[in-house]
Every structure is written in C-alpha cells, then in structure tokens.
Design an enzyme around this catalytic site. Structure first.
Site, short mmCIF file in Angstrom:
data_model
loop_
_atom_site.label_atom_id
_atom_site.label_comp_id
_atom_site.label_asym_id
_atom_site.label_seq_id
_atom_site.Cartn_x
_atom_site.Cartn_y
_atom_site.Cartn_z
N LYS A 1 -16.77 55.30 14.74
CA LYS A 1 -16.38 56.02 13.53
C LYS A 1 -17.49 56.94 13.07
O LYS A 1 -17.24 58.04 12.57
CB LYS A 1 -16.10 55.02 12.41
CG LYS A 1 -14.88 54.22 12.68
CD LYS A 1 -14.61 53.32 11.51
CE LYS A 1 -13.49 52.37 11.86
NZ LYS A 1 -13.19 51.51 10.74
N LYS B 1 -19.65 49.15 6.54
CA LYS B 1 -18.50 49.11 7.44
C LYS B 1 -18.94 48.85 8.88
O LYS B 1 -19.92 49.41 9.34
CB LYS B 1 -17.77 50.46 7.41
CG LYS B 1 -17.13 50.79 6.07
CD LYS B 1 -16.50 52.17 6.16
CE LYS B 1 -15.20 52.21 5.39
NZ LYS B 1 -14.44 53.44 5.71
N GLY C 1 -8.62 49.11 10.02
CA GLY C 1 -7.68 48.49 9.09
C GLY C 1 -8.36 47.81 7.92
O GLY C 1 -7.82 46.89 7.33
N GLU D 1 -21.20 53.89 3.64
CA GLU D 1 -20.54 55.03 3.04
C GLU D 1 -20.57 54.92 1.53
O GLU D 1 -20.53 53.80 1.01
CB GLU D 1 -19.07 55.00 3.44
CG GLU D 1 -18.62 56.10 4.34
CD GLU D 1 -17.21 55.83 4.83
OE1 GLU D 1 -16.99 56.08 6.00
OE2 GLU D 1 -16.37 55.35 4.05
N LYS E 1 -2.77 48.28 3.78
CA LYS E 1 -1.68 49.08 3.23
C LYS E 1 -0.43 48.22 3.02
O LYS E 1 -0.11 47.37 3.86
CB LYS E 1 -1.34 50.21 4.20
CG LYS E 1 -2.49 51.15 4.45
CD LYS E 1 -2.21 52.05 5.65
CE LYS E 1 -3.43 52.88 6.01
NZ LYS E 1 -3.28 53.54 7.32
N GLU F 1 -7.58 59.94 8.69
CA GLU F 1 -7.53 59.33 7.37
C GLU F 1 -8.56 59.96 6.44
O GLU F 1 -9.70 60.22 6.84
CB GLU F 1 -7.78 57.81 7.49
CG GLU F 1 -6.71 57.13 8.33
CD GLU F 1 -6.69 55.61 8.17
OE1 GLU F 1 -5.62 55.02 8.36
OE2 GLU F 1 -7.75 55.02 7.85
N ARG G 1 -3.56 56.30 17.93
CA ARG G 1 -2.39 55.53 18.37
C ARG G 1 -1.22 55.82 17.44
O ARG G 1 -1.37 56.51 16.46
CB ARG G 1 -2.70 54.04 18.29
CG ARG G 1 -3.19 53.69 16.90
CD ARG G 1 -3.35 52.21 16.67
NE ARG G 1 -4.30 51.93 15.61
CZ ARG G 1 -4.05 51.99 14.31
NH1 ARG G 1 -2.85 52.34 13.88
NH2 ARG G 1 -4.97 51.71 13.41
N VAL H 1 1.71 52.03 12.17
CA VAL H 1 2.76 51.20 11.58
C VAL H 1 3.69 52.08 10.74
O VAL H 1 4.91 52.00 10.84
CB VAL H 1 2.14 50.11 10.68
CG1 VAL H 1 3.23 49.31 9.99
CG2 VAL H 1 1.25 49.18 11.49
#
Lengths: 204, 454
Positions: B116, B157, B163, B199, B236, B274, B291, B294
C-alpha cells in the site's frame, strides 16, 4: 485325550490371536465410524461384541464436522481403538434383535481409503485385491502438480475393490479403494439371536 | 475466450461468477471445501470439485490444491473471486507457470501494487493526492518521530492488510508506545508480513471508491464511484452509488483523475481506488483493490455493465469494447450486506441452519446469495449471507424500495443484521446523506439496534 486337548488349545489360541489381530481393529474402526453404541459379530464358536462406554459417542460433539460422510470412513482422530472398550456381555434377546439390523447395516457400510488431495491417482504397483494391509500402509499416491501425496489404508484389513482407475483425476476425500475385513472374518454372520454366546477372547 | 473457468471461491461470489460464465457460454467448475459441499454454487454447477477440508488454509488458500483442481478438470483459467488468493501475486505467477490464466491483473501488476505504501507513492507521482503518512516504520522511535511530524491522531496500518483489518487508531505518544509492538505481531500473525506504516487519521471523513477497468491495450474507463461510509469498525455495511456527498462536477473530477492515474501507472483489469474524503470535500487516495469487490452490484445496476464478464474478457486478452462515453450511470443504487451476526450481542458471528428463506422482489431489487432453506451456515468463513441491492431512478425512491425489500426479506433460523439495516435507513443522518465512517462507532450501534427491535 491330552493330545487332542493340546491341539484344541492351540487352535483356540490361534483363533483368539487372529481375532485380536484382524477382526478387532476393523470392528473398532467400524464402531467408531458408526453412530452405533454396540456391535457384535460371530464366527464359529466365537462371538465378539464391542460396546462404547456410555458418553463415548462423540458423534454429537463433533456434530459440525465434515459435511461429507466419506471422510469419516477412516479412523478420525481421537476415535482410534482406545475410544471403544471391548468386553463380554450377555444381553437380552429383544435388544439383540433390534441391534441385529443395525449391525447388518453397519457390516454393509464399506470402509474406504480416500484421497488426501485433488490430483491424479496412481495405485501402488503391487496392489492387488486380497492383499493384507495395516492401518497407515501406503496403497498408492495422488499426484498434486508433481508432488505425490500418499493414499493410506484407514484400518487393518484386506484390499478390496478399487473404485478409481489408475491415472484418473480425483478430488479431495474421494473414495478410492475398499478395505474389507480380513480373510478369516469372511462368512461372519451378524449375531444370531438364538445363540447367546458367552465370550470374546475367552474360552467358550 | 476461455473454454472453462475454475471458480476458486465460495459463497455468493462463487455463484455470481458461475452466472457470468453461463451468460458468456463459458464452462465452469466450482472448487469447494468439504464445509461447502452443500453450498448453492456447488449444487448448481455442472461440475464441482472438492479441493480440501473446511480449513481455508488447506483449501481456498492452498494454491497447489486450487491449481491442481484446475488442471485435472481441464480448465484454462482460474477466477479467484475476492479475498483468499485474489490479490496474491505469487499465486497469479504460479497459475501462469502452469499454463493457466489468472482472472485479474497479471502477477507483475499485482506485485507492483501489493504494498500500500509503495502504491501510494506511485499514484502520488501520477497526480493523486494522498493522506499525509509515513514510509515503512523501522521501529518504535521512528514511529514516534513520524507521528510527531504528521500530527496526532494517526492510524497504524499493516502494509499487507486489507478491509480495515489490523488497523489501530493512536491519539497520543503514550498510546503509540503501548500499541506499536502489538500491531507488529498482529500484522505478522494476520498477514505473514509485519511491515507497518502510518497515516494521518481524518476524523469526519467519508469512504469513497472509484471503479475502474483497464485492458491490456491501455484502454481505460471508470464506472463511477461508490460511497461506503456506513461502516462498523472499518467494515463496510451499506454502500451506495452515486455518493450523496459529491456534486456532479466533483464526481467527474475525482473519477477522471483516478482512471487517468491508474492507467498511467500501468494497471490492468478491474480495480477499485479507495479514497477518504474530508469535511472540506478533499479526496485522499488510500489504497487500491485489485479484484472484483463485494459491492460491485450497485455499479452494475447503475451502468448496466456485467463487471465479472468484463473482468473475464480483459483477462482473456480482449479489448474493453467501449469508451468512457459509452459508460452511462443512471439512477441510484444501494447495497446492504446481510450478515450472520447478532447486533444485539456485540455482533457475534452466527452459524447454524437456515430454516426459512424468502428473497424480496419488485422493481430494481436484486439479491445475491448462496443460502436456501435447509442450508447450514458453516462457522469457518466470513459471516456474509448475501447482498441485497436496490436500484431506483433517484435516492429517495431507492431508500423507500430498500426498506420495502428489507421488510420482505426473510432469513429464519439464524440471527442477522436485517433490522439494523432498516434502523440505519430510517436514521436522519443517513437520509440526509451525511454519514461519515465513524458514525456507527461514535454513536455506538446500540440506538440502531434498539430502533431495529421496535
């Protein structure tokens, strides 16, 4: 006559030892794999009955185990020979009659060596029907992208029908080779209620 | 095009991929674990193969089993779905080495976007604003130094995470000292990689994401954004598109910058960028998901594009077959994640048998699920039972339709969060389109749970 007597004793000892070596492990495995609390088989003058101690039926505890019945044909962990205690018991006729059918069903349920992985199956070169095997013996391999995983006998017994051809694609848990009860237990009939046998591993 | 695809996933997404294959006239094999023998995808598939026991590490996450299943069933491609091996560059590489296609970005692309922290640097170079953050944290002292520079509060992180898992909010140096080691070991245990970065934490922010697709010839489109601000502990729960927080001009600006940056960075296939959007409306890029997601159905409902089919086409080397001008987003769509968890009992995951199930219907209602009456929900995997997505020409109608659909939806025998969804729908903050990611955690879920029980 002493000579006859000695021959008979030797025969008995041999029968007892065969029972212990061949029949009992297979029976214990079947008892463990079944939902039954008790199982009985008879051969000639011998009758063997195994019963799980009360509360030893861990089926319900393991109720959310594999969805697949196939994988239960091997001896699941913790349900090996120690899980069922064999001992002699004289039972009432009604119960024997009731259990007769269950035992017959159980005797019909085959014990099968299953595939440990998804891949291509190859039986051991010298594998032949009627061959005696011990639990854990390698019966063949499943080739997973060039890596071979062993197919093993789940119990002591005799190699029976092969359910898959050599070179065939198999999935995880697929039934590959039947394992029959040992030779000397062939022709065993399930307990006849008319005869109350007295002993297992003891003298009649 | 491929002749036969191995579907290496479970649950509703396995079924979704199966449907795409059938629509396209491509063969499909469903790979399942022993715990999923009775799942709908395995039941409906023309061909299904058991790849291992319930434990995902020995089935869905075990690359040799998945690839072997594809080889022995004569597949020429593997669709990894989401989660499991879907963003694993090593897996994509081995799949290719066995002469199979990986349906997703190539191993090289996955590798490039695996970290990331590195991804943020790449996309920053291509014009996306990123949240003030650190590089890889060397040690505690380095972390303290960086936190001082960025300014508290900060989020720690795991670089390999996703997720929202393994993230920690830290408000003071003391907190940082006490949590740093825990974060390291959690990252190591959860993702097999203990690298961490930091972050700045934006308090009142929204979570937006832009859906993009890039073919091998560099043609790129975006399919609009999704607003995923309704979250509980970074997970989410409800997603909608378009975002009620963006003006049309801001939306166009955000989406076109995102698709330009990702195409320039050499991305390939479906992807989601995102962003966190702060109270002023400034969007900060946070990460990319390489990918299918959902929440893809709401984008499908508004654009009419079958995104799984598009993903398969791109992986087969075909062209997008459309330009940005062809992508027209109509109306408003909202998705609700129907989860097997008990909101009244600290959201504890539930398992057990579905005794009754009745799907809602009506205009613009779509249900993606693998459950059916008599289905046993296994305890081994995530709690997603299905996704209810609702479309309407405008947001107010979508909310009304959604509430009607949630009232119809019946899942009997297992506790779910259906009532919680209705309570959120009825909440003014949601109706006004002002939900921020911390809403549920800030006010707590209790009022919603209580309202849902009324």
């Amino acid at each position: 006559m002493p000579q006859d007597r000695q021959a008979r004793t030797e025969r008995d000892h041999k029968a007892i030892s065969d029972l212990a070596d061949d029949l009992l492990p297979a029976l214990i495995a079947r008892l463990a794999a079944s939902g039954l609390g008790e199982i009985e088989v008879r051969e000639g003058e011998w009758k063997a009955r195994l019963r799980k101690p009360a509360g030893a039926d861990d089926r319900k505890v393991a109720g959310r185990g594999p969805v697949d019945g196939r994988s239960a044909h091997g001896i699941p962990p913790g349900r090996g020979p120690a899980a069922g205690t064999a001992y002699v018991a004289v039972e009432d006729r009604e119960r024997l009659a009731r259990e007769q059918q269950q035992a017959r069903d159980l005797a019909d349920a085959p014990i099968v060596a299953t595939s440990p992985a998804v891949g291509v199956f190859a039986p051991r070169k010298d594998l032949a029907i009627g061959m005696r095997v011990r639990a854990g013996d390698r019966l063949g391999t499943v080739d997973v992208l060039g890596v071979r995983e062993d197919v093993v006998a789940p119990v002591d017994g005799v190699v029976g029908l092969s359910l898959t051809e050599a070179g065939e694609a198999v999935e995880y848990g697929q039934e590959l080779i039947r394992i029959e009860l040992p030779e000397n237990s062939r022709g065993l009939e399930v307990n006849g209620a008319d005869r109350e046998a007295a002993a297992v591993l003891g003298e009649a | 095009m491929f002749s036969k695809i191995l579907i290496a996933n479970r649950g509703e997404i396995a079924l979704r991929i199966l449907r795409a294959c059938r629509t396209m006239g491509v063969g499909a094999v469903v790979a399942y674990s022993e715990a999923d023998r009775d799942s709908l995808a395995a039941q409906l598939a023309d061909e299904a193969i058991c790849i291992g026991p319930a434990d995902a590490r020995r089935s869905y996450l075990y690359a040799p089993a998945v690839i072997s299943a594809a080889v022995v069933t004569g597949c020429d491609a593997i669709h990894p779905g989401y989660g499991f091996l879907s963003e694993d560059a090593g897996f994509a590489d081995v799949v290719r080495a066995h002469g199979l296609a990986f349906i997703g970005p190539s191993a090289e692309v996955l590798e490039r976007f695996a970290s990331k922290e590195a991804t943020r640097r790449v996309l920053e170079a291509h014009g996306l604003r990123t949240i003030p953050g650190s590089g890889m944290l060397r040690d505690e002292a380095h972390a303290l130094e960086e936190a001082e520079r960025i300014g508290y509060p900060v989020l720690i992180k795991p670089s390999a995470g996703g997720g929202g898992k393994g993230m920690r909010l830290v408000k003071t140096p003391q907190e940082l000292e006490s949590t740093f080691k825990i974060c390291r070991s959690e990252a190591k245990a959860g993702f097999g990689d203990d690298s961490l970065y930091m972050e700045k934490y934006l308090d009142e922010s929204r979570h937006l994401e832009v859906q993009v697709a890039v073919d091998r010839f560099g043609n790129a489109i975006h399919m609009g954004e999704r607003d995923c601000s309704v979250q509980r502990r970074h997970q989410k729960i409800i997603e909608e598109t378009p975002s009620p927080a963006l003006t049309e001009a801001a939306r166009q600006e955000l989406c076109s910058r995102a698709v330009r940056a990702i195409a320039d960075a050499g991305y390939e296939n479906l992807g989601t960028l995102e962003f966190l959007v702060d109270a002023k409306g400034d969007a900060y890029f946070i990460e990319i998901n390489c990918r299918i997601q959902v929440e893809h159905p709401i984008t499908e409902m508004c654009t009419g594009i079958d995104m799984v089919a598009l993903q398969i086409k791109i992986a087969a080397g075909e062209r997008l077959g459309m330009t940005q001008a062809d992508v027209v987003s109509r109306g408003h769509a909202i998705e609700f994640r129907i989860l097997a968890e008990d909101p009244g009992n600290d959201f504890r995951p539930q398992d057990g048998q579905i005794l009754g199930y009745l799907a809602p219907g009506g205009p613009g209602v779509r249900m993606d699920t693998h459950i059916y009456p008599g289905y046993d929900v296994p305890s081994y995997y995530d709690s997603l039972l299905g996704k209810l997505s609702v479309w309407a020409p405008d947001r107010a109608t979508a909310i009304a339709r959604a509430d009607a659909a949630l009232r119809e939806l019946l899942v009997d025998g297992i506790t779910t969060n259906i009532d919680l969804h209705r309570a959120i729908l009825a909440n003014e903050v949601f109706i006004d389109g002002k939900v921020t990611t911390n809403l549920l955690d800030r006010v707590g879920s209790a009022p919603f749970v209580a309202a849902g029980n009324r």
